[in-house]
Design a protein around this motif. Structure first.
Motif, PDB file in Angstrom:
ATOM      1  N   LYS A 137     -19.873  63.083  -3.731  1.00  0.00           N
ATOM      2  CA  LYS A 137     -20.020  64.077  -4.411  1.00  0.00           C
ATOM      3  C   LYS A 137     -18.878  64.719  -4.610  1.00  0.00           C
ATOM      4  O   LYS A 137     -17.767  64.562  -4.913  1.00  0.00           O
ATOM      5  CB  LYS A 137     -20.130  65.016  -3.035  1.00  0.00           C
ATOM      6  CG  LYS A 137     -20.692  66.681  -3.218  1.00  0.00           C
ATOM      7  CD  LYS A 137     -21.099  67.253  -2.012  1.00  0.00           C
ATOM      8  CE  LYS A 137     -21.675  68.821  -2.204  1.00  0.00           C
ATOM      9  NZ  LYS A 137     -23.214  68.536  -2.445  1.00  0.00           N
ATOM     10  N   LYS A 138     -19.190  65.919  -6.081  1.00  0.00           N
ATOM     11  CA  LYS A 138     -17.960  66.437  -6.805  1.00  0.00           C
ATOM     12  C   LYS A 138     -16.998  66.898  -5.914  1.00  0.00           C
ATOM     13  O   LYS A 138     -17.144  67.664  -4.822  1.00  0.00           O
ATOM     14  CB  LYS A 138     -18.546  67.310  -7.796  1.00  0.00           C
ATOM     15  CG  LYS A 138     -17.375  68.062  -8.489  1.00  0.00           C
ATOM     16  CD  LYS A 138     -18.002  69.343  -9.417  1.00  0.00           C
ATOM     17  CE  LYS A 138     -17.064  69.814 -10.400  1.00  0.00           C
ATOM     18  NZ  LYS A 138     -17.353  70.896 -11.331  1.00  0.00           N
ATOM     19  N   ASP A 139     -15.657  66.703  -6.175  1.00  0.00           N
ATOM     20  CA  ASP A 139     -14.521  66.902  -5.269  1.00  0.00           C
ATOM     21  C   ASP A 139     -14.767  66.199  -3.689  1.00  0.00           C
ATOM     22  O   ASP A 139     -14.074  66.696  -2.755  1.00  0.00           O
ATOM     23  CB  ASP A 139     -14.422  68.462  -5.026  1.00  0.00           C
ATOM     24  CG  ASP A 139     -12.985  68.695  -4.557  1.00  0.00           C
ATOM     25  OD1 ASP A 139     -11.827  67.988  -4.757  1.00  0.00           O
ATOM     26  OD2 ASP A 139     -13.025  69.870  -3.794  1.00  0.00           O
ATOM     27  N   GLY A 140     -15.392  65.115  -3.760  1.00  0.00           N
ATOM     28  CA  GLY A 140     -15.413  64.647  -2.435  1.00  0.00           C
ATOM     29  C   GLY A 140     -14.647  63.129  -2.421  1.00  0.00           C
ATOM     30  O   GLY A 140     -14.068  62.858  -3.489  1.00  0.00           O
ATOM     31  N   HIS A 141     -14.999  62.463  -1.176  1.00  0.00           N
ATOM     32  CA  HIS A 141     -14.299  61.222  -1.269  1.00  0.00           C
ATOM     33  C   HIS A 141     -15.227  60.132  -1.610  1.00  0.00           C
ATOM     34  O   HIS A 141     -16.463  60.107  -1.238  1.00  0.00           O
ATOM     35  CB  HIS A 141     -13.816  61.040   0.378  1.00  0.00           C
ATOM     36  CG  HIS A 141     -12.872  62.157   0.656  1.00  0.00           C
ATOM     37  ND1 HIS A 141     -11.470  62.221   0.313  1.00  0.00           N
ATOM     38  CD2 HIS A 141     -12.660  63.014   1.781  1.00  0.00           C
ATOM     39  CE1 HIS A 141     -10.887  63.255   0.700  1.00  0.00           C
ATOM     40  NE2 HIS A 141     -11.654  63.599   1.722  1.00  0.00           N
ATOM     41  N   LYS A 142     -14.573  59.333  -2.317  1.00  0.00           N
ATOM     42  CA  LYS A 142     -15.203  57.893  -2.642  1.00  0.00           C
ATOM     43  C   LYS A 142     -15.121  56.599  -1.877  1.00  0.00           C
ATOM     44  O   LYS A 142     -15.767  55.914  -1.641  1.00  0.00           O
ATOM     45  CB  LYS A 142     -14.647  57.502  -4.138  1.00  0.00           C
ATOM     46  CG  LYS A 142     -15.623  56.520  -4.685  1.00  0.00           C
ATOM     47  CD  LYS A 142     -15.080  55.993  -6.389  1.00  0.00           C
ATOM     48  CE  LYS A 142     -16.040  55.004  -6.786  1.00  0.00           C
ATOM     49  NZ  LYS A 142     -15.386  54.497  -8.012  1.00  0.00           N
ATOM     50  N   TYR A 143     -13.996  56.778  -1.002  1.00  0.00           N
ATOM     51  CA  TYR A 143     -13.577  55.621  -0.089  1.00  0.00           C
ATOM     52  C   TYR A 143     -13.391  56.281   1.369  1.00  0.00           C
ATOM     53  O   TYR A 143     -12.904  57.268   1.409  1.00  0.00           O
ATOM     54  CB  TYR A 143     -12.514  54.781  -0.738  1.00  0.00           C
ATOM     55  CG  TYR A 143     -12.572  54.390  -1.984  1.00  0.00           C
ATOM     56  CD1 TYR A 143     -13.634  53.302  -2.038  1.00  0.00           C
ATOM     57  CD2 TYR A 143     -11.978  54.863  -3.240  1.00  0.00           C
ATOM     58  CE1 TYR A 143     -13.854  52.769  -3.414  1.00  0.00           C
ATOM     59  CE2 TYR A 143     -12.342  54.220  -4.237  1.00  0.00           C
ATOM     60  CZ  TYR A 143     -13.218  53.289  -4.642  1.00  0.00           C
ATOM     61  OH  TYR A 143     -13.555  52.819  -5.748  1.00  0.00           O
ATOM     62  N   ALA A 144     -13.679  55.409   2.442  1.00  0.00           N
ATOM     63  CA  ALA A 144     -13.379  55.814   3.594  1.00  0.00           C
ATOM     64  C   ALA A 144     -11.950  56.179   4.026  1.00  0.00           C
ATOM     65  O   ALA A 144     -11.619  57.120   4.531  1.00  0.00           O
ATOM     66  CB  ALA A 144     -13.903  54.831   4.507  1.00  0.00           C
TER      67      ALA A 144
END
Length: 325
Positions: A137-144
């Protein structure tokens, strides 16, 4: 209590379970009917999965379709609270990257802290159905690993908007500090998107270095895969507890669906035994016996916890744990 505290205080192998939130519109009684028989085994904690939003298409007439976002299995936080209230055990909500931005994640963690929840299992999560790769999500995390870092920051009193905390702290006390125990996923046969096990271990170590306190593995059907995975983790300097995850095969379709969905192998001995039976009901019992033998070997090896994926069908899990309890 933290998962790691349960482990440190245990004098023998513990058993824990993972459940799914019920389908939207169903009752909390569905959860209780799954857990009631399993509580006989005194699980120290129960995991509750979190499911991403999905999209449905509504026919608007004249050949037009409206795309609508829905949550098919909502209620993870509420279910955790209900479990803790009814059974007096710790609940471990899954916290995912998908569908959340950083502020939404922070708000969710604040809510969990209010409820007295001490543990979170941090995952990237799956792509939305019908999408062939994961999009943050926009301004979210791409990786754990980045999500782990955000939880760790809150554990240190570091919020997204530090100025907001300072300006609204009229008593001039320090920012509230949380104390979440952070779990992450491990893959004995590598994550399906990883090019190899070495690459997977590299990123798993990054999650531990970022603040993860324990690891729960993906399901596996050959204990040698788990023991080898643990050995490789220790060689890499990963010293946190590694909890094995077990799921019994219950239908012949699992021979194809599980390997394709989770990137795992099923031992040929088990495949042959299932394929030669002409009675579909026998597959259920074959899966139970296989998991019993797996569980006994794991317990005898001294694992701290054996974690069972119930998929909200407790009958086979009950028989497995009863046989080794």
């Amino acid at each position: 209590m933290k998962v790691t505290e349960h482990i440190s205080k245990a004098k023998k192998s513990l058993f824990s379970f993972e459940i799914l939130p019920p389908i939207r519109g169903n009752d909390i009684k569905d959860i209780f009917s799954t857990l009631d028989p399993l509580m006989e085994f005194n699980p120290p904690f129960i995991d509750v999965t979190y499911h991403r939003e999905e999209f449905v298409y509504i026919d608007k007439g004249n050949g037009l379709l409206q795309r609508k976002k829905i949550s098919k299995r909502p209620g993870t936080v509420g279910i955790c609270s209900a479990i803790m209230n009814k059974y007096k055990v710790d609940a471990v909500p899954h916290l995912i990257c998908g569908g959340f931005n950083k502020q939404m994640t922070e708000n969710a963690l604040i809510d969990l802290n209010f409820l007295g929840i001490d543990n979170v299992l941090v995952l990237r999560g799956d792509p939305i159905k019908h999408e062939n790769k994961f999009f943050a999500k926009k301004d979210g995390h791409k990786y754990a690993v980045d999500l782990v870092k955000q939880v760790k920051n809150l554990n240190s009193g570091i919020y997204i908007d530090k100025n907001f905390i300072d300006n609204n702290n009229t008593n001039k006390k320090e920012s509230p500090i949380f104390d979440f125990c952070i779990g992450v996923a491990g893959y004995p046969e590598k994550h399906l998107e990883a090019p190899n096990i070495e690459s997977d271990l590299f990123f798993l170590k990054k999650k531990v270095e970022a603040g993860a306190n324990y690891i729960v593995t993906q399901m596996f059907f050959d204990n040698k895969k788990y023991f080898s995975f643990v050995e490789k983790c220790r060689i890499e300097g990963i010293s946190v507890p590694i909890i094995p995850g077990i799921k019994p095969i219950s239908s012949i379709q699992h021979l194809n669906s599980l390997p394709s969905k989770f990137y795992l192998s099923i031992p040929n001995e088990l495949v042959k035994e299932i394929e030669k039976t002409k009675n579909k009901k026998n597959v259920f019992h074959i899966g139970i016996e296989w998991s019993i033998n797996q569980s006994k070997e794991l317990r005898n090896s001294g694992v701290e916890v054996i974690h069972y994926y119930t998929m909200d069908k407790p009958e086979n899990i009950y028989q497995i744990v009863q046989s080794i309890f």
